[in-house]
Design an enzyme around this catalytic site. Structure first.
Site, short mmCIF file in Angstrom:
data_model
loop_
_atom_site.label_atom_id
_atom_site.label_comp_id
_atom_site.label_asym_id
_atom_site.label_seq_id
_atom_site.Cartn_x
_atom_site.Cartn_y
_atom_site.Cartn_z
CE1 TYR A 1 -45.08 -24.41 62.84
CE2 TYR A 1 -43.85 -22.53 63.70
CZ TYR A 1 -44.24 -23.86 63.79
OH TYR A 1 -43.81 -24.63 64.85
CB SER B 1 -43.46 -22.09 67.79
OG SER B 1 -42.30 -21.52 67.24
#
Length: 239
Positions: A147, A134
């Protein structure tokens, strides 16, 4: 001989778009997922592909999945570690902030590392490994610091693995998508890139043997982190 591709979490979102893009190129594709209903929908739409019910955090399930692939295809060329989850955690709010943390870390970080080892042990002559991280691997989001942590960990793993596997001719590609229009982001506002566009950028980067696939807003992220780190971190972290 057809190229064989395994995509974890390949029944929806980015994983599904990648599966369809590889199939459009003539590859034989296997996907895995935990939901039988989404696996059934995938199989109905793509009867020539292989859909396997497997929880990649389970060692037994991973081994069984690879056995199915070996029986069906005999080999594996490309492994796409895509399965993951996004969990918001506010450590300033108090309460049980770390609930299910072990599962989050297992799915997003530990399982891809373990599956990578298992796949390489079985098929050391494969062509490529793809890791879906990401943009948050480079700048952790304020609303989901764990995350950011696990994606940063996977980013680091991919970087080191790339150097280890280079002498074997195995290409390691890291995909760093921005906010993408998937079921996981259905309640998230903001500009979203289509999964199909992410898949197209990824396959182009794979063909060119690039280290990273940077679709949409992440395209300039590494450069901007060098030129204006404070500004870009503020912008990205708040998204």
């Amino acid at each position: 001989m057809k190229q064989v591709v395994l995509i974890t979490g390949g029944t929806q979102g980015i994983g599904l778009a990648l599966a369809e893009a590889f199939m459009a190129q003539g590859a034989a594709v296997a996907v895995c997922g935990r939901s039988q209903s989404t696996l059934d929908r995938f199989s109905h739409a793509h009867p020539d592909a292989l859909a396997i019910r497997a929880d990649v955090t389970s060692p037994e399930a991973r081994i069984a999945m690879l056995e199915v692939i070996a029986d069906r295809f005999g080999h594996l060329d490309i492994m796409v570690n895509n399965a993951g989850t996004f969990v918001e955690r506010d450590f300033a709010s108090g309460g049980d902030i770390t609930r299910d943390l072990e599962q989050e870390v297992a799915l997003n970080l530990t399982a891809p590392i373990q599956l990578t080892a298992e796949v390489l042990n079985r098929w050391p002559g494969m062509t490529a490994m793809i890791f879906v991280t990401s943009g948050y691997a480079l700048v952790s989001p304020t609303r989901a610091p764990t995350y950011g942590a696990v994606k940063a960990g996977l980013h680091g793993f991919a970087e080191g693995l790339r150097r280890q596997l280079a002498p074997m001719g195995i290409h390691v590609l890291e995909l760093l998508p921005p906010l993408v229009d998937t079921p996981m982001t259905a309640t998230t506002t903001g500009k979203k890139l289509s999964s199909a566009r992410v898949a197209a950028v990824t396959l182009k980067a794979l063909a060119l043997r690039r280290a990273m696939a940077l679709p949409g807003q992440t395209r300039l992220l590494p450069l901007m982190l060098r030129l204006a780190p404070a500004a870009i971190k503020h912008i990205v972290a708040e998204t």
